[in-house]
Design a protein around this motif. Structure first.
Motif, short mmCIF file in Angstrom:
data_model
loop_
_atom_site.label_atom_id
_atom_site.label_comp_id
_atom_site.label_asym_id
_atom_site.label_seq_id
_atom_site.Cartn_x
_atom_site.Cartn_y
_atom_site.Cartn_z
N ALA A 59 -6.56 7.01 -1.83
CA ALA A 59 -5.91 6.03 -0.98
C ALA A 59 -4.33 5.99 -1.08
O ALA A 59 -3.46 5.61 -0.57
N GLU A 60 -3.86 6.70 -2.36
CA GLU A 60 -2.59 6.98 -2.61
C GLU A 60 -1.82 7.55 -1.47
O GLU A 60 -2.05 8.52 -1.18
N GLU A 61 -0.73 7.02 -1.15
CA GLU A 61 0.05 7.71 -0.09
C GLU A 61 0.68 8.92 -0.46
O GLU A 61 1.59 8.75 -1.53
N PRO A 90 8.65 17.86 3.34
CA PRO A 90 7.59 18.33 3.75
C PRO A 90 6.74 17.12 4.28
O PRO A 90 6.02 17.35 5.51
N TYR A 91 6.70 15.73 3.58
CA TYR A 91 6.10 14.68 4.43
C TYR A 91 6.96 13.89 5.04
O TYR A 91 6.47 12.81 5.96
N GLY A 92 8.25 13.90 4.99
CA GLY A 92 9.23 13.18 5.83
C GLY A 92 9.20 11.96 5.18
O GLY A 92 9.79 10.87 5.95
N ARG A 93 8.92 11.36 3.94
CA ARG A 93 8.96 10.00 3.38
C ARG A 93 9.19 10.07 1.92
O ARG A 93 8.39 10.91 1.24
N ILE A 94 9.40 9.06 1.32
CA ILE A 94 9.70 8.96 0.11
C ILE A 94 9.29 7.28 -0.38
O ILE A 94 9.20 6.52 0.74
N SER A 95 9.08 7.28 -1.75
CA SER A 95 8.82 5.82 -1.88
C SER A 95 9.89 5.31 -3.06
O SER A 95 10.33 6.16 -4.01
N VAL A 96 10.51 4.02 -3.06
CA VAL A 96 11.60 3.75 -3.91
C VAL A 96 11.27 2.37 -4.21
O VAL A 96 10.83 1.42 -3.48
N PRO A 124 10.37 -4.29 -4.69
CA PRO A 124 9.28 -3.59 -5.11
C PRO A 124 9.06 -2.14 -4.27
O PRO A 124 9.70 -1.79 -3.42
N TRP A 125 7.98 -1.10 -4.84
CA TRP A 125 7.85 0.00 -4.13
C TRP A 125 7.62 -0.29 -2.65
O TRP A 125 6.84 -0.84 -2.26
N THR A 126 8.40 0.76 -2.19
CA THR A 126 8.44 0.45 -0.49
C THR A 126 8.54 2.00 -0.02
O THR A 126 9.32 3.12 -0.42
N MET A 127 7.65 2.36 1.12
CA MET A 127 7.57 3.66 1.49
C MET A 127 8.99 3.72 2.67
O MET A 127 8.91 2.66 3.62
#
Length: 248
Positions: free
Chosen positions: A24-26, A71-77, A93-96
């Motif tokens: 389930a981890e993105e 490659p995925y076009g997204r990061i988490s910060v 908090p963690w946000t995509m």
């Protein structure tokens, strides 16, 4: 069903649930913690300059393009503020971040959160706190980075090298943004000399670690923009004469 059979069935169910949780981890290109100094040497105006610098960088079209270019076009910060060894707080908090809406929402959350402050400077405490944030955060990045910005040396908590080395051993890279400042601190103490050298030798570490010094708080916005572009794109700068970006 026998008692043994029930136990075996429960073990299998728990194993499947654990595997499902892991799946389930993105997946993201980068897991990034922005760790920002709000110790007593940072006055309210300077704290606001730091916040505005991050907000401006995050919403800059170049940063958004860099996020989309992976490659995925997204990061988490995650956005964290820290001071002494007992003061670290998660501001956002963690946000995509994957599209203009998610990026602008995150930036707005950073801008609107109240700014708190505390005494002392524990870079080691900040690194230890941020290292734990990667555990079970719901994301699986191809890279994990802590981005530490600050205007002073470690003066509380355990030696910063110990915290750095433990984070690096866990597969985390630590980059630095030292804020160079020639004014005395609010208590009349002398400013830290060669802070960029201190960050290079004691704070940053891990594969491709680098620092981008800001010559003062007013220059912070330009420095964080340059730094975020490098971190998001995964580029490793070289230490070249005359370059304001230094690699470890």
């Amino acid at each position: 069903m026998t008692g043994y059979g029930r136990i075996a069935g429960m073990v299998l169910l728990l194993t499947l649930l654990a595997a499902g949780a892991a799946r389930a981890e993105e997946p993201v290109d980068l897991e990034l913690v922005l760790a920002v100094d709000v110790s007593g040497s940072v006055d309210p105006e300077e704290a606001r300059l730091q916040r505005d610098g991050y907000v401006g960088a995050l919403t800059n079209p170049k940063v958004q393009a860099a996020i989309h270019g992976g490659p995925y076009g997204r990061i988490s910060v995650a956005y964290v503020e820290w001071a002494g060894d007992s003061f670290q707080r998660i501001v956002v908090p963690w946000t995509m971040l994957s599209d203009p809406t998610s990026i602008e929402t995150f930036a707005s959350s950073v801008a609107e959160a109240p700014i708190a402050s505390a005494q002392w400077t524990s870079i080691s405490g900040a690194i230890d706190f941020c290292t734990r944030l990667f555990n079970d955060n719901g994301f699986e990045g191809t890279r994990r980075v802590i981005d530490v910005s600050g205007d002073g040396v470690n003066n509380r908590g355990r030696p910063v090298e110990w915290a750095r080395d433990q984070a690096v051993a866990a597969g985390i890279t630590i980059n630095g943004l030292p804020i160079l400042n020639d004014r005395p601190n609010p208590w009349g103490g002398s400013p830290t000399l060669d802070l960029d050298g201190y960050y290079r030798d004691h704070v940053i570490g891990g594969p491709g670690a680098f620092l981008v010094p800001a010559v003062n708080f007013e220059a912070f916005a330009d420095a964080i923009l340059a730094k975020l572009l490098l971190e998001i794109s995964g580029r490793t700068p070289g230490a070249r004469p005359g370059n304001d970006v230094a690699a470890r």
